[in-house]
Design a protein around this motif. Structure first.
Motif, PDB file in Angstrom:
ATOM      1  N   PRO A   1       0.807  -1.234   0.000  1.00  0.00           N
ATOM      2  CA  PRO A   1       0.000   0.000   0.000  1.00  0.00           C
ATOM      3  C   PRO A   1       0.832   1.273   0.000  1.00  0.00           C
ATOM      4  O   PRO A   1       0.492   2.237  -0.696  1.00  0.00           O
ATOM      5  CB  PRO A   1      -0.808  -0.107   1.297  1.00  0.00           C
ATOM      6  CG  PRO A   1      -0.871  -1.574   1.591  1.00  0.00           C
ATOM      7  CD  PRO A   1       0.373  -2.182   1.026  1.00  0.00           C
ATOM      8  N   GLU A   2       1.961   1.278   0.711  1.00  0.00           N
ATOM      9  CA  GLU A   2       2.752   2.522   0.820  1.00  0.00           C
ATOM     10  C   GLU A   2       3.378   2.952  -0.511  1.00  0.00           C
ATOM     11  O   GLU A   2       3.798   4.099  -0.657  1.00  0.00           O
ATOM     12  CB  GLU A   2       3.839   2.398   1.911  1.00  0.00           C
ATOM     13  CG  GLU A   2       4.877   1.322   1.665  1.00  0.00           C
ATOM     14  CD  GLU A   2       4.510  -0.033   2.283  1.00  0.00           C
ATOM     15  OE1 GLU A   2       3.293  -0.326   2.397  1.00  0.00           O
ATOM     16  OE2 GLU A   2       5.435  -0.798   2.622  1.00  0.00           O
ATOM     17  N   HIS A   3       3.442   2.024  -1.484  1.00  0.00           N
ATOM     18  CA  HIS A   3       4.010   2.400  -2.788  1.00  0.00           C
ATOM     19  C   HIS A   3       2.950   2.604  -3.863  1.00  0.00           C
ATOM     20  O   HIS A   3       3.276   2.927  -5.002  1.00  0.00           O
ATOM     21  CB  HIS A   3       4.998   1.325  -3.268  1.00  0.00           C
ATOM     22  CG  HIS A   3       6.231   1.224  -2.435  1.00  0.00           C
ATOM     23  ND1 HIS A   3       6.742   0.023  -1.998  1.00  0.00           N
ATOM     24  CD2 HIS A   3       7.039   2.185  -1.933  1.00  0.00           C
ATOM     25  CE1 HIS A   3       7.820   0.243  -1.270  1.00  0.00           C
ATOM     26  NE2 HIS A   3       8.022   1.549  -1.212  1.00  0.00           N
ATOM     27  N   GLU A   4       1.680   2.413  -3.482  1.00  0.00           N
ATOM     28  CA  GLU A   4       0.653   2.454  -4.529  1.00  0.00           C
ATOM     29  C   GLU A   4       0.262   3.872  -4.938  1.00  0.00           C
ATOM     30  O   GLU A   4      -0.082   4.098  -6.100  1.00  0.00           O
ATOM     31  CB  GLU A   4      -0.594   1.678  -4.083  1.00  0.00           C
ATOM     32  CG  GLU A   4      -0.352   0.176  -4.044  1.00  0.00           C
ATOM     33  CD  GLU A   4      -1.644  -0.619  -4.110  1.00  0.00           C
ATOM     34  OE1 GLU A   4      -2.287  -0.744  -3.057  1.00  0.00           O
ATOM     35  OE2 GLU A   4      -2.002  -1.078  -5.209  1.00  0.00           O
ATOM     36  N   ALA A   5       0.317   4.819  -3.996  1.00  0.00           N
ATOM     37  CA  ALA A   5      -0.156   6.176  -4.278  1.00  0.00           C
ATOM     38  C   ALA A   5       0.582   6.778  -5.476  1.00  0.00           C
ATOM     39  O   ALA A   5      -0.032   7.318  -6.403  1.00  0.00           O
ATOM     40  CB  ALA A   5       0.021   7.058  -3.041  1.00  0.00           C
ATOM     41  N   THR A   6       1.905   6.652  -5.469  1.00  0.00           N
ATOM     42  CA  THR A   6       2.717   7.209  -6.556  1.00  0.00           C
ATOM     43  C   THR A   6       2.332   6.591  -7.892  1.00  0.00           C
ATOM     44  O   THR A   6       2.198   7.286  -8.904  1.00  0.00           O
ATOM     45  CB  THR A   6       4.224   6.923  -6.288  1.00  0.00           C
ATOM     46  OG1 THR A   6       4.466   7.053  -4.894  1.00  0.00           O
ATOM     47  CG2 THR A   6       5.113   7.857  -7.069  1.00  0.00           C
TER      48      THR A   6
ATOM     49  N   LEU B   1      -0.471   5.094  -8.685  1.00  0.00           N
ATOM     50  CA  LEU B   1      -1.845   5.436  -9.072  1.00  0.00           C
ATOM     51  C   LEU B   1      -1.892   6.827  -9.702  1.00  0.00           C
ATOM     52  O   LEU B   1      -2.672   7.083 -10.616  1.00  0.00           O
ATOM     53  CB  LEU B   1      -2.776   5.363  -7.860  1.00  0.00           C
ATOM     54  CG  LEU B   1      -3.149   3.943  -7.411  1.00  0.00           C
ATOM     55  CD1 LEU B   1      -3.807   3.961  -6.034  1.00  0.00           C
ATOM     56  CD2 LEU B   1      -4.066   3.262  -8.437  1.00  0.00           C
ATOM     57  N   GLN B   2      -1.011   7.705  -9.189  1.00  0.00           N
ATOM     58  CA  GLN B   2      -0.954   9.076  -9.691  1.00  0.00           C
ATOM     59  C   GLN B   2      -0.382   9.135 -11.113  1.00  0.00           C
ATOM     60  O   GLN B   2      -0.837   9.902 -11.948  1.00  0.00           O
ATOM     61  CB  GLN B   2      -0.038   9.902  -8.768  1.00  0.00           C
ATOM     62  CG  GLN B   2      -0.504  11.303  -8.548  1.00  0.00           C
ATOM     63  CD  GLN B   2       0.164  11.907  -7.307  1.00  0.00           C
ATOM     64  OE1 GLN B   2       1.154  11.382  -6.805  1.00  0.00           O
ATOM     65  NE2 GLN B   2      -0.379  13.009  -6.829  1.00  0.00           N
TER      66      GLN B   2
ATOM     67  N   ARG C   1      -3.798  -1.159 -11.750  1.00  0.00           N
ATOM     68  CA  ARG C   1      -4.167  -1.921 -10.546  1.00  0.00           C
ATOM     69  C   ARG C   1      -5.442  -2.693 -10.867  1.00  0.00           C
ATOM     70  O   ARG C   1      -6.465  -2.097 -11.211  1.00  0.00           O
ATOM     71  CB  ARG C   1      -4.403  -0.966  -9.379  1.00  0.00           C
ATOM     72  CG  ARG C   1      -4.560  -1.663  -8.036  1.00  0.00           C
ATOM     73  CD  ARG C   1      -4.917  -0.644  -6.951  1.00  0.00           C
ATOM     74  NE  ARG C   1      -4.690  -1.141  -5.606  1.00  0.00           N
ATOM     75  CZ  ARG C   1      -5.564  -1.867  -4.916  1.00  0.00           C
ATOM     76  NH1 ARG C   1      -6.728  -2.196  -5.459  1.00  0.00           N
ATOM     77  NH2 ARG C   1      -5.282  -2.268  -3.687  1.00  0.00           N
TER      78      ARG C   1
ATOM     79  N   HIS D   1      -6.435  -7.021  -5.473  1.00  0.00           N
ATOM     80  CA  HIS D   1      -5.612  -6.998  -4.266  1.00  0.00           C
ATOM     81  C   HIS D   1      -5.544  -8.397  -3.646  1.00  0.00           C
ATOM     82  O   HIS D   1      -6.370  -9.266  -3.935  1.00  0.00           O
ATOM     83  CB  HIS D   1      -6.185  -5.996  -3.251  1.00  0.00           C
ATOM     84  CG  HIS D   1      -7.523  -6.399  -2.721  1.00  0.00           C
ATOM     85  ND1 HIS D   1      -8.701  -6.131  -3.403  1.00  0.00           N
ATOM     86  CD2 HIS D   1      -7.885  -7.082  -1.601  1.00  0.00           C
ATOM     87  CE1 HIS D   1      -9.731  -6.614  -2.718  1.00  0.00           C
ATOM     88  NE2 HIS D   1      -9.255  -7.201  -1.624  1.00  0.00           N
TER      89      HIS D   1
END
Lengths: 330, 330
Positions: A276-281, A283-284, A299, A302
């Motif tokens: 999860p901590e690497h998904e934001a970047t 997704l952006q 994505r 899960h």
């Protein structure tokens, strides 16, 4: 007296040597010792680990006799390159063995090697060695590939955790649909699908290290391979059908081909888990670099603990079922 | 609803995975990552070069359907080990691809792998990876082997000079005669010849460095392979028929089988050139060490510049002629 045994060197070459020199010499790198020795001598890059994979392809199983010879060799090389890409390794070299039916002419191999020469340039690697023999059966090609990786940075199938997202490169199903098009079972006006079947795009150079917790390439169908990835991690996986990326050519085939896209195989895209901590970047900016240019990443689901196996949720949120999971080699 | 897709992990395994786990898992070394990943991850021995060879074997070409499965796998591994031995390399690991006819039962592979397990112990190496697929033709096996060598110490085919002696390990012709015995064309009371056909003795560990100027293994017949070695060095070679070492089983077959011994192939002995300054010691004590025990070595001729190709001199000093030089793979 012994003319049979004392012909000059150039005319003395057995057919096998002539065949190798004629077609394969131009592919040989420095480790190959001109393809005239018992083995290659290769100095591994200092301080690196090697990543090594082997894959075989059989006529009428993995490729069609009507496929252009240029693409047959490239497809095999690219399947192996895809294995390296899944582990984050840099291609170094390859070896090839071939069991050749006597009916297959030299011109076929000339084109076969021309295709491989193009791919050697694209993916920066060279031939190290191999073996040629005859068979009364179909053509069988076996390729071993070597790549290098910084120790500890190879991405393996184990490493995904509950809550990690499941991501995929590129588009799913084009290769499987391409096979159906070549078999005359669907229309492929642009030829895009057949191209993807014959010439997969291995995601060499995909920077998985520091982003993915586990990865593999999709060769036997998305659902089956997602199941492998989940099982290797003692987890289940939930996929959202609406999020699975399809090309416009695949969409144009209609809903009845959706199962083929998800289970047909021949994708050679990378399936990877992202904490999860690497998904934001991602997704952006859902694009990653490869040696052949940028590739979209998507994505599609899960990993979970509650439910083992693969669950595919349709647009309506209901579970979907399929007749097959994917391709079996036995 | 989706029972098809949510079976528990253990029963979810495709046939290919079950097959691999069942037979090949016991052969896997640390680089193999339990044979469940896309590729092996291998840390090469620091400061060493790698020596890499690949060979394929096809049913009815390289082995007989009636051969015991235990020896088929061992023969392929040993042919590759022989390639490493010829270059003075230490075995490290191997990969296998197989194209399997559906008619070949699991029990065949159980025995096949049992044989390989024995050889892994004898020659100190382990399985790194591979691939399994199906074929409608004969069984095709392809094996890639990795070995290591101190940089600069790999013995190559090039390096022989005019005046160097030509030496050979072990005995010549037993394998070729063994094939004829298995085909019912000659009597092999002790079974020694058939044993040598089915199970070559690769000369792994032969200390060639500092003694040999060039080397190769004999797989396609002594005369043909001696011709290759001479040609690679721009030289000719003279062989003395009376000095070619034959086993007592080969001698018992009689003179009419002499040509088969020299041209039939399947020897997997090492052919090497020795500069004059190193020959005295070898002539005094013509035995060399291997990992499987000491092996006799014999001087059978020398390299020359006057006459290219291979000249075989008979007992009477006259040149001998032969119908064939050796085995051709195409």
């Amino acid at each position: 007296m012994s003319g049979l045994l004392r012909t000059p060197p150039q005319t003395d070459l057995p057919a096998e040597f002539v065949f190798i020199k004629q077609h394969f010499a131009k592919l040989a790198g420095p480790a190959a010792l001109d393809l005239s020795d018992d083995a290659a001598v290769y100095t591994p890059p200092p301080g690196k680990d090697l990543v090594i994979a082997a894959d075989a392809m059989v006529e009428n199983v993995h490729f069609l006799p009507t496929d252009p010879p240029e693409t047959v060799g490239r497809k095999l090389l690219r399947c192996n390159l895809s294995d390296l890409a899944a582990m984050g390794a840099k291609p170094e070299g390859w070896l090839l063995t071939l069991a050749r039916p006597k009916t297959l002419p030299d011109t076929w191999f000339a084109q076969f090697c021309n295709g491989l020469e193009q791919d050697q340039k694209i993916f920066s690697l060279s031939l190290m060695g191999g073996d040629t023999t005859s068979t009364k059966g179909p053509l069988v090609l076996s390729l071993t590939i070597l790549g290098s990786v910084i120790p500890g940075q190879a991405i393996k199938r184990r490493g995904a955790r509950e809550g990690d997202g499941l991501w995929v490169t590129g588009m799913i199903g084009d290769g499987a649909l391409g096979l159906q098009a070549l078999l005359g079972k669907l229309t492929d006006a642009s030829g895009h699908l057949a191209d993807r079947y014959r010439l997969p795009q291995p995601r060499v150079g995909l920077p998985l290290s520091g982003i993915a917790s586990a990865a593999m390439d999709i060769s036997d169908g998305l659902i089956q391979d997602a199941g492998h990835l989940a099982r290797e991690n003692g987890l289940g996986v939930v996929l959202h059908a609406s999020q699975i990326p399809l090309s416009s050519a695949a969409k144009a085939c209609g809903d009845k081909w959706f199962e083929t896209c998800l289970t047909g195989g021949d994708d050679y895209e990378i399936l990877f888990s992202v904490p999860p901590e690497h998904e934001a970047t991602l997704l952006q900016n859902p694009v990653m670099a490869t040696v052949a240019g940028p590739v979209p990443v998507t994505r599609i689901g899960h990993f979970c603990k509650q439910q083992l196996g693969v669950t595919v949720l349709g647009r309506d949120g209901a579970e979907m079922t399929f007749a097959h999971h994917g391709w079996s080699h036995l």
